[in-house]
Design a protein around this motif. Sequence first.
Motif, PDB file in Angstrom:
ATOM      1  N   TYR A  87      29.354 -38.078 -46.420  1.00  0.00           N
ATOM      2  CA  TYR A  87      28.967 -37.788 -47.800  1.00  0.00           C
ATOM      3  C   TYR A  87      30.136 -37.888 -48.775  1.00  0.00           C
ATOM      4  O   TYR A  87      29.957 -38.252 -49.925  1.00  0.00           O
ATOM      5  CB  TYR A  87      28.253 -36.442 -47.898  1.00  0.00           C
ATOM      6  N   GLU A 141      26.590 -37.517 -55.411  1.00  0.00           N
ATOM      7  CA  GLU A 141      25.787 -37.501 -54.191  1.00  0.00           C
ATOM      8  C   GLU A 141      26.388 -36.519 -53.203  1.00  0.00           C
ATOM      9  O   GLU A 141      27.598 -36.413 -53.055  1.00  0.00           O
ATOM     10  CB  GLU A 141      25.735 -38.895 -53.557  1.00  0.00           C
ATOM     11  N   LYS A 196      26.307 -33.369 -53.474  1.00  0.00           N
ATOM     12  CA  LYS A 196      26.647 -32.102 -54.136  1.00  0.00           C
ATOM     13  C   LYS A 196      25.447 -31.165 -54.067  1.00  0.00           C
ATOM     14  O   LYS A 196      24.302 -31.596 -54.017  1.00  0.00           O
ATOM     15  CB  LYS A 196      27.036 -32.337 -55.596  1.00  0.00           C
ATOM     16  N   TYR A 197      25.706 -29.900 -54.051  1.00  0.00           N
ATOM     17  CA  TYR A 197      24.648 -28.907 -54.007  1.00  0.00           C
ATOM     18  C   TYR A 197      25.093 -27.689 -54.798  1.00  0.00           C
ATOM     19  O   TYR A 197      26.276 -27.479 -55.061  1.00  0.00           O
ATOM     20  CB  TYR A 197      24.299 -28.532 -52.560  1.00  0.00           C
ATOM     21  N   ASN A 198      24.130 -26.881 -55.177  1.00  0.00           N
ATOM     22  CA  ASN A 198      24.409 -25.671 -55.944  1.00  0.00           C
ATOM     23  C   ASN A 198      24.797 -24.568 -54.975  1.00  0.00           C
ATOM     24  O   ASN A 198      23.970 -24.082 -54.216  1.00  0.00           O
ATOM     25  CB  ASN A 198      23.182 -25.282 -56.764  1.00  0.00           C
ATOM     26  N   LYS A 199      26.056 -24.175 -55.000  1.00  0.00           N
ATOM     27  CA  LYS A 199      26.527 -23.138 -54.084  1.00  0.00           C
ATOM     28  C   LYS A 199      26.453 -21.743 -54.687  1.00  0.00           C
ATOM     29  O   LYS A 199      26.808 -20.773 -54.036  1.00  0.00           O
ATOM     30  CB  LYS A 199      27.938 -23.458 -53.600  1.00  0.00           C
ATOM     31  N   TYR A 247      27.678 -21.097 -46.913  1.00  0.00           N
ATOM     32  CA  TYR A 247      28.510 -22.140 -47.511  1.00  0.00           C
ATOM     33  C   TYR A 247      29.300 -22.885 -46.431  1.00  0.00           C
ATOM     34  O   TYR A 247      29.338 -24.109 -46.408  1.00  0.00           O
ATOM     35  CB  TYR A 247      29.444 -21.503 -48.541  1.00  0.00           C
ATOM     36  N   ILE A 306      26.904 -25.092 -44.307  1.00  0.00           N
ATOM     37  CA  ILE A 306      26.522 -26.322 -45.008  1.00  0.00           C
ATOM     38  C   ILE A 306      27.663 -27.327 -44.948  1.00  0.00           C
ATOM     39  O   ILE A 306      27.466 -28.498 -44.633  1.00  0.00           O
ATOM     40  CB  ILE A 306      26.127 -26.017 -46.472  1.00  0.00           C
ATOM     41  N   LEU A 318      27.631 -31.027 -43.349  1.00  0.00           N
ATOM     42  CA  LEU A 318      27.892 -32.193 -44.196  1.00  0.00           C
ATOM     43  C   LEU A 318      29.010 -33.062 -43.634  1.00  0.00           C
ATOM     44  O   LEU A 318      28.969 -34.284 -43.749  1.00  0.00           O
ATOM     45  CB  LEU A 318      28.244 -31.758 -45.621  1.00  0.00           C
TER      46      LEU A 318
END
Length: 107
Positions: free
Chosen positions: A37, A45, A47-50, A58, A61, A65
């Motif tokens: 990634y 791309e 990315k996520y809301n942590k 966290y 994930i 990833l």
Amino acid sequence: MFMENLESKIYYKYRSFEEFERFLDIIVNNRLYGAVYKALNDPMEGKYNKEGLVKDDYENINHHLKRTRICSLLAKQEHQRFPDDYLMWSHYANGHTGCCIELNITK
């Protein structure tokens, strides 16, 4: 169930001929490349809301990833006769000079 849905559709992979060895690898070896990634060409791309995640979630994930590879494909739409997505042709097929590979997902 998820694999059945993948296998019942047609997908497109837009490619440039600039990295001809990768193109040949797709055709000859019948396989696709999956990038980690952090190596994806769009910095957003992966990315996520942590916000609101506890430290263990966290870290979990991030661990997954680092081991995940992503291969982007465009699913054929029912009304589509040809993969005429101009944005995909422009960005991934070297300004309409590359190719578009039609494929089916198999087990």
